[in-house]
Design a protein around this motif. Sequence first.
Motif, PDB file in Angstrom:
ATOM      1  N   SER A 146       0.425  24.308   9.439  1.00  0.00           N
ATOM      2  CA  SER A 146      -0.125  24.845  10.675  1.00  0.00           C
ATOM      3  C   SER A 146       0.120  26.347  10.754  1.00  0.00           C
ATOM      4  O   SER A 146       0.982  26.907  10.089  1.00  0.00           O
ATOM      5  CB  SER A 146       0.516  24.155  11.878  1.00  0.00           C
ATOM      6  OG  SER A 146       1.897  24.431  11.905  1.00  0.00           O
ATOM      7  N   GLU A 147      -0.681  26.985  11.573  1.00  0.00           N
ATOM      8  CA  GLU A 147      -0.541  28.434  11.749  1.00  0.00           C
ATOM      9  C   GLU A 147       0.688  28.735  12.582  1.00  0.00           C
ATOM     10  O   GLU A 147       1.091  27.954  13.426  1.00  0.00           O
ATOM     11  CB  GLU A 147      -1.781  28.986  12.451  1.00  0.00           C
ATOM     12  CG  GLU A 147      -3.035  28.863  11.626  1.00  0.00           C
ATOM     13  CD  GLU A 147      -4.239  29.440  12.340  1.00  0.00           C
ATOM     14  OE1 GLU A 147      -4.089  30.441  13.065  1.00  0.00           O
ATOM     15  OE2 GLU A 147      -5.318  28.872  12.171  1.00  0.00           O
ATOM     16  N   GLN A 148       1.274  29.903  12.338  1.00  0.00           N
ATOM     17  CA  GLN A 148       2.443  30.319  13.094  1.00  0.00           C
ATOM     18  C   GLN A 148       2.119  31.578  13.865  1.00  0.00           C
ATOM     19  O   GLN A 148       1.265  32.373  13.473  1.00  0.00           O
ATOM     20  CB  GLN A 148       3.618  30.578  12.162  1.00  0.00           C
ATOM     21  CG  GLN A 148       4.097  29.342  11.450  1.00  0.00           C
ATOM     22  CD  GLN A 148       5.322  29.632  10.601  1.00  0.00           C
ATOM     23  OE1 GLN A 148       5.878  30.719  10.618  1.00  0.00           O
ATOM     24  NE2 GLN A 148       5.747  28.633   9.854  1.00  0.00           N
ATOM     25  N   MET A 149       2.822  31.767  14.980  1.00  0.00           N
ATOM     26  CA  MET A 149       2.608  32.946  15.800  1.00  0.00           C
ATOM     27  C   MET A 149       3.969  33.567  16.113  1.00  0.00           C
ATOM     28  O   MET A 149       4.923  32.856  16.386  1.00  0.00           O
ATOM     29  CB  MET A 149       1.926  32.554  17.117  1.00  0.00           C
ATOM     30  CG  MET A 149       1.679  33.729  18.035  1.00  0.00           C
ATOM     31  SD  MET A 149       1.008  33.237  19.634  1.00  0.00           S
ATOM     32  CE  MET A 149      -0.561  32.595  19.171  1.00  0.00           C
ATOM     33  N   GLN A 150       4.021  34.852  16.012  1.00  0.00           N
ATOM     34  CA  GLN A 150       5.239  35.568  16.358  1.00  0.00           C
ATOM     35  C   GLN A 150       4.942  36.482  17.537  1.00  0.00           C
ATOM     36  O   GLN A 150       3.880  37.089  17.607  1.00  0.00           O
ATOM     37  CB  GLN A 150       5.744  36.381  15.178  1.00  0.00           C
ATOM     38  CG  GLN A 150       6.153  35.530  13.999  1.00  0.00           C
ATOM     39  CD  GLN A 150       6.655  36.387  12.850  1.00  0.00           C
ATOM     40  OE1 GLN A 150       6.613  37.605  12.873  1.00  0.00           O
ATOM     41  NE2 GLN A 150       7.154  35.720  11.822  1.00  0.00           N
TER      42      GLN A 150
END
Length: 101
Positions: free
Chosen positions: A2-6
């Motif tokens: 899955s995509e990650q967000m910071q």
Amino acid sequence: MSEQMQFIGFSIEQARLFIESIVKSCLQENNLSKGLSETPLNIRQACKIIGVSAPTLRKFVQMSLIRRHDLGERKKVFYLSELEEDIKRIRSMSQKPERED
């Protein structure tokens, strides 16, 4: 994967508001915000409101005629607005005359 967000450059408050807006949007899209404002009913209360026994209510849930929300393994709840909608739908189904061909 899955995509990650910071959250680079966000303050804690900005990140909280951002996440809060996403959650509210998801609730509105899935029409779940209505249920959160209502007090959940247990099976005994739901049975009393619609006038059926607990086994009958469970059978209606199994048949997907009545909506139930599982909040854990032993916590099952109903919402009054959904019960009212489901009962109206059941009654309208039983009142439709069958067509003869």
